[in-house]
Write a protein that holds these residues in place. Structure first.
Motif, PDB file in Angstrom:
ATOM      1  N   ARG A  27       3.600  -7.494  -9.453  1.00  0.00           N
ATOM      2  CA  ARG A  27       2.885  -6.589  -8.555  1.00  0.00           C
ATOM      3  C   ARG A  27       3.209  -6.864  -7.088  1.00  0.00           C
ATOM      4  O   ARG A  27       3.343  -5.932  -6.289  1.00  0.00           O
ATOM      5  CB  ARG A  27       1.373  -6.690  -8.795  1.00  0.00           C
ATOM      6  CG  ARG A  27       0.590  -5.643  -8.067  1.00  0.00           C
ATOM      7  CD  ARG A  27       0.864  -4.245  -8.625  1.00  0.00           C
ATOM      8  NE  ARG A  27       0.238  -3.256  -7.778  1.00  0.00           N
ATOM      9  CZ  ARG A  27       0.858  -2.192  -7.283  1.00  0.00           C
ATOM     10  NH1 ARG A  27       2.106  -1.955  -7.593  1.00  0.00           N
ATOM     11  NH2 ARG A  27       0.222  -1.353  -6.500  1.00  0.00           N
ATOM     12  N   VAL A  31       4.741  -4.063  -4.419  1.00  0.00           N
ATOM     13  CA  VAL A  31       4.111  -3.714  -3.138  1.00  0.00           C
ATOM     14  C   VAL A  31       5.063  -3.994  -1.988  1.00  0.00           C
ATOM     15  O   VAL A  31       5.168  -3.188  -1.054  1.00  0.00           O
ATOM     16  CB  VAL A  31       2.768  -4.461  -2.964  1.00  0.00           C
ATOM     17  CG1 VAL A  31       2.216  -4.281  -1.566  1.00  0.00           C
ATOM     18  CG2 VAL A  31       1.760  -3.975  -3.993  1.00  0.00           C
ATOM     19  N   GLN A  34       7.372  -1.168  -1.813  1.00  0.00           N
ATOM     20  CA  GLN A  34       6.734   0.018  -1.222  1.00  0.00           C
ATOM     21  C   GLN A  34       6.719  -0.070   0.299  1.00  0.00           C
ATOM     22  O   GLN A  34       6.978   0.929   0.990  1.00  0.00           O
ATOM     23  CB  GLN A  34       5.286   0.151  -1.721  1.00  0.00           C
ATOM     24  CG  GLN A  34       5.144   0.595  -3.149  1.00  0.00           C
ATOM     25  CD  GLN A  34       3.672   0.580  -3.604  1.00  0.00           C
ATOM     26  OE1 GLN A  34       2.812  -0.010  -2.947  1.00  0.00           O
ATOM     27  NE2 GLN A  34       3.401   1.226  -4.722  1.00  0.00           N
ATOM     28  N   ALA A  53       0.837   1.616   1.897  1.00  0.00           N
ATOM     29  CA  ALA A  53       1.455   0.428   1.304  1.00  0.00           C
ATOM     30  C   ALA A  53       0.808  -0.852   1.845  1.00  0.00           C
ATOM     31  O   ALA A  53       0.589  -1.808   1.090  1.00  0.00           O
ATOM     32  CB  ALA A  53       2.965   0.423   1.576  1.00  0.00           C
ATOM     33  N   GLU A  56      -2.514  -1.240   0.162  1.00  0.00           N
ATOM     34  CA  GLU A  56      -2.293  -1.721  -1.208  1.00  0.00           C
ATOM     35  C   GLU A  56      -2.015  -3.229  -1.196  1.00  0.00           C
ATOM     36  O   GLU A  56      -2.504  -3.966  -2.044  1.00  0.00           O
ATOM     37  CB  GLU A  56      -1.125  -0.964  -1.853  1.00  0.00           C
ATOM     38  CG  GLU A  56      -0.924  -1.259  -3.316  1.00  0.00           C
ATOM     39  CD  GLU A  56      -2.096  -0.820  -4.188  1.00  0.00           C
ATOM     40  OE1 GLU A  56      -2.317  -1.500  -5.221  1.00  0.00           O
ATOM     41  OE2 GLU A  56      -2.775   0.156  -3.856  1.00  0.00           O
ATOM     42  N   GLN A  57      -1.255  -3.683  -0.202  1.00  0.00           N
ATOM     43  CA  GLN A  57      -0.973  -5.107  -0.076  1.00  0.00           C
ATOM     44  C   GLN A  57      -2.255  -5.897   0.203  1.00  0.00           C
ATOM     45  O   GLN A  57      -2.481  -6.963  -0.386  1.00  0.00           O
ATOM     46  CB  GLN A  57       0.037  -5.340   1.053  1.00  0.00           C
ATOM     47  CG  GLN A  57       0.447  -6.799   1.196  1.00  0.00           C
ATOM     48  CD  GLN A  57       1.402  -7.006   2.355  1.00  0.00           C
ATOM     49  OE1 GLN A  57       1.172  -6.500   3.466  1.00  0.00           O
ATOM     50  NE2 GLN A  57       2.481  -7.729   2.097  1.00  0.00           N
TER      51      GLN A  57
END
Length: 158
Positions: A27, A31, A34, A53, A56-57
């Protein structure tokens, strides 16, 4: 400050270790890719893909920290901590709701495994706290927002 203990089964411990491994390897690389791709779109101040992004991180690192904290403070529960016939972690408890006359079955679990919709009730919940240590035939009163609920324990299984 004392760290909070998380009571979990050995099966849940393995699930969390697997999840942590996935988050830190697969994962994290996804990320990072991304973010790299979003940067290639140009001006970062108006780049919604980049913002998404980075969010999300942040969620990923938050979840990694949460899982690491749980694992660092995990207390593995044994299913035989309570005497036979008494409610403890890992027990399936069949109860009769004395007000409604309905039978219900629950499994008493640690807070990290609670899933009330599937009958897994935390030992930290009012219901769980009231049940732990009690035995078959006992009448248990549970303080709830709607008032006191009364249950008779019909059976206890490990």
């Amino acid at each position: 400050m004392v760290a909070r203990e998380y009571k979990i089964t050995s099966a849940r411990l393995k699930e969390l270790e697997t999840e942590l491994n996935y988050l830190k390897t697969t994962r994290e690389k996804e990320v990072a890719e991304q973010i790299k791709e979003a940067r290639s779109f140009g001006d970062l101040s108006e780049n919604s893909e980049y913002d998404e992004a980075k969010n999300e991180q942040a969620k990923l690192y938050g979840r990694i920290a949460e899982v690491e904290n749980i694992l660092a403070n995990a207390v593995i529960i044994e299913e035989n901590d309570e005497p036979a016939g008494h409610v403890g972690l890992g027990c399936r408890v069949q109860v009769m709701d004395l007000d409604l006359g309905e039978e219900e079955t629950y499994t008493i679990v640690g807070s990290q495994e609670a899933d009330p919709l599937n009958g897994c009730i935390s030992d930290d919940s009012p219901f769980g706290r009231a049940m732990v240590g009690k035995g078959q035939g006992d009448v248990v009163e549970v303080e709830a927002p709607v008032g006191v609920l009364r249950f008779r324990i019909l059976s206890v299984a490990k």
